[in-house]
Design a protein around this motif. Structure first.
Motif, PDB file in Angstrom:
ATOM      1  N   THR A   4       0.841  -1.006   0.034  1.00  0.00           N
ATOM      2  CA  THR A   4       0.182  -0.057   0.195  1.00  0.00           C
ATOM      3  C   THR A   4       0.683   1.167  -0.055  1.00  0.00           C
ATOM      4  OG1 THR A   4      -1.566   1.334   1.314  1.00  0.00           O
ATOM      5  CG2 THR A   4      -0.111  -0.256   2.512  1.00  0.00           C
ATOM      6  N   SER A   5       0.386   2.418  -0.660  1.00  0.00           N
ATOM      7  CA  SER A   5       1.229   3.612  -0.683  1.00  0.00           C
ATOM      8  C   SER A   5       0.463   4.782   0.082  1.00  0.00           C
ATOM      9  CB  SER A   5       1.549   3.916  -2.046  1.00  0.00           C
ATOM     10  OG  SER A   5       0.275   4.048  -2.906  1.00  0.00           O
ATOM     11  N   ILE A   6      -0.719   4.318   0.649  1.00  0.00           N
ATOM     12  CA  ILE A   6      -1.383   5.518   1.412  1.00  0.00           C
ATOM     13  C   ILE A   6      -0.524   6.336   2.287  1.00  0.00           C
ATOM     14  CG2 ILE A   6      -3.240   5.654   3.003  1.00  0.00           C
ATOM     15  CD1 ILE A   6      -4.469   4.677   0.342  1.00  0.00           C
ATOM     16  N   LEU A   7       0.259   5.985   2.970  1.00  0.00           N
ATOM     17  CA  LEU A   7       0.922   6.758   4.107  1.00  0.00           C
ATOM     18  C   LEU A   7       1.662   7.685   3.106  1.00  0.00           C
ATOM     19  CD1 LEU A   7       1.679   4.266   7.090  1.00  0.00           C
ATOM     20  CD2 LEU A   7       0.008   6.361   6.979  1.00  0.00           C
ATOM     21  N   GLY A   8       2.531   7.165   2.361  1.00  0.00           N
ATOM     22  CA  GLY A   8       3.232   8.233   1.473  1.00  0.00           C
ATOM     23  C   GLY A   8       2.679   9.018   0.770  1.00  0.00           C
ATOM     24  N   LEU A   9       1.418   8.845   0.577  1.00  0.00           N
ATOM     25  CA  LEU A   9       0.550   9.811  -0.542  1.00  0.00           C
ATOM     26  C   LEU A   9      -0.159  10.988   0.226  1.00  0.00           C
ATOM     27  CD1 LEU A   9      -1.302   7.525  -2.955  1.00  0.00           C
ATOM     28  CD2 LEU A   9       0.586   8.943  -3.458  1.00  0.00           C
TER      29      LEU A   9
ATOM     30  N   LEU B 211       9.288   7.850   1.273  1.00  0.00           N
ATOM     31  CA  LEU B 211       8.432   6.625   1.366  1.00  0.00           C
ATOM     32  C   LEU B 211       7.868   6.113   0.192  1.00  0.00           C
ATOM     33  CD1 LEU B 211       7.390   4.405   3.340  1.00  0.00           C
ATOM     34  CD2 LEU B 211       5.551   6.006   3.919  1.00  0.00           C
ATOM     35  N   ALA B 212       8.437   4.988  -0.225  1.00  0.00           N
ATOM     36  CA  ALA B 212       7.867   4.515  -1.556  1.00  0.00           C
ATOM     37  C   ALA B 212       6.621   3.590  -1.275  1.00  0.00           C
ATOM     38  CB  ALA B 212       8.607   3.517  -2.322  1.00  0.00           C
ATOM     39  N   CYS B 213       6.643   2.889  -0.223  1.00  0.00           N
ATOM     40  CA  CYS B 213       5.408   2.045   0.038  1.00  0.00           C
ATOM     41  C   CYS B 213       5.437   1.247   1.290  1.00  0.00           C
ATOM     42  CB  CYS B 213       5.130   1.067  -1.253  1.00  0.00           C
ATOM     43  SG  CYS B 213       6.417  -0.209  -1.209  1.00  0.00           S
ATOM     44  N   THR B 214       4.400   0.711   1.844  1.00  0.00           N
ATOM     45  CA  THR B 214       4.340  -0.076   2.991  1.00  0.00           C
ATOM     46  C   THR B 214       3.841  -1.427   2.660  1.00  0.00           C
ATOM     47  OG1 THR B 214       3.804   2.084   4.399  1.00  0.00           O
ATOM     48  CG2 THR B 214       3.438  -0.211   5.419  1.00  0.00           C
ATOM     49  N   VAL B 215       4.334  -2.348   3.063  1.00  0.00           N
ATOM     50  CA  VAL B 215       3.972  -3.842   2.962  1.00  0.00           C
ATOM     51  C   VAL B 215       3.605  -4.499   4.285  1.00  0.00           C
ATOM     52  CG1 VAL B 215       4.565  -6.097   2.198  1.00  0.00           C
ATOM     53  CG2 VAL B 215       5.466  -4.045   0.943  1.00  0.00           C
ATOM     54  N   THR B 216       2.329  -4.920   4.348  1.00  0.00           N
ATOM     55  CA  THR B 216       2.033  -5.745   5.614  1.00  0.00           C
ATOM     56  C   THR B 216       2.259  -7.228   5.446  1.00  0.00           C
ATOM     57  OG1 THR B 216      -0.281  -6.003   4.738  1.00  0.00           O
ATOM     58  CG2 THR B 216       0.025  -4.066   6.216  1.00  0.00           C
ATOM     59  N   PHE B 217       2.366  -7.934   6.533  1.00  0.00           N
ATOM     60  CA  PHE B 217       2.979  -9.023   6.495  1.00  0.00           C
ATOM     61  C   PHE B 217       2.238  -9.930   7.360  1.00  0.00           C
ATOM     62  CE2 PHE B 217       6.798  -7.316   4.589  1.00  0.00           C
ATOM     63  CZ  PHE B 217       7.070  -8.080   3.524  1.00  0.00           C
ATOM     64  N   GLY B 218       2.061 -11.136   7.182  1.00  0.00           N
ATOM     65  CA  GLY B 218       0.987 -11.977   8.188  1.00  0.00           C
ATOM     66  C   GLY B 218       0.649 -13.507   7.711  1.00  0.00           C
TER      67      GLY B 218
END
Length: 213
Positions: A141-146, A166-173
């Protein structure tokens, strides 16, 4: 894991368990990331793993605000016209926002001197493929960077005067659902050869992996 199984079944997995990701899996994820192609071998990237409940609690409201702005703005006409599949997609995105603090691990990818993303996104995809090989689901997701880039960098302690973005954030689980090949429009409907709208020269009616007799 066969490389084609990883390629065909690594899709966004936003519904995951709270179980922690073992350290050896985290090592494998980041080591795969830094092996990706890098323009000029500049390696102008930095990766930050986040598992702090306190920091996730500070970032969660920012993420939900950004998604709300996106849904109330650019995506609003699409949401209003969405069919059942489209509504599922938007609901999945909302699920990530609603459960932001519950993801056991996140990866924040930072970059500088890479305006096209040609180096950072192959690295991030490598990380996601490595996660898949270990049974870990991911979603980019790129929401935070945008919408909240400055606040996010400040919360994460990123130096302000070094040019990092910040290019992007990736969630893991570990996913609660099953892996599978995502439905997509077939290749011959979205690909051309030599000139726009000229046939690509072949058809692919079914995925080339996963339909073997």
């Amino acid at each position: 894991m066969d490389v084609f199984e990883a390629l065909y079944t690594t899709r966004a997995m936003r519904r995951v368990k709270p179980d922690p990701i073992p350290m050896d899996v985290q090592r494998a994820i980041l080591d795969a990331a830094v092996r990706a192609p890098s323009g000029g071998n500049a390696q102008g990237w930095r990766f930050l793993l986040l598992d702090s409940p306190e920091l996730k609690a500070r970032l969660g409201p920012l993420y939900r605000d950004g998604l709300a702005q996106l849904f109330d703005g650019y995506y609003k006409p699409l949401i209003e016209k969405a069919d059942d599949q489209g509504r599922k997609v938007f609901a999945s995105a909302q699920h990530l926002a609603d459960h932001f603090e519950g993801y056991p691990l996140m990866l924040f990818a930072f970059v500088r001197h890479d305006p096209s993303g040609g180096s950072i996104f192959p690295a991030v995809w490598n990380a996601q493929l490595a996660a898949r090989a270990h049974g870990v689901g991911s979603a980019l997701t790129s929401i935070l960077g945008l919408f909240h880039a400055e606040e996010t960098l400040r919360i994460l302690g990123v130096p302000e005067d070094k040019g990092w973005q910040l290019a992007c954030t990736v969630t893991f689980g570990y996913p609660t659902g099953r892996w599978g090949v995502a439905p997509r429009r077939p290749v011959h409907e979205v690909s051309y050869r030599n000139q726009w709208s000229e046939p690509v020269g072949f058809t692919v009616d079914e995925p080339l992996w996963g339909n073997e007799p």
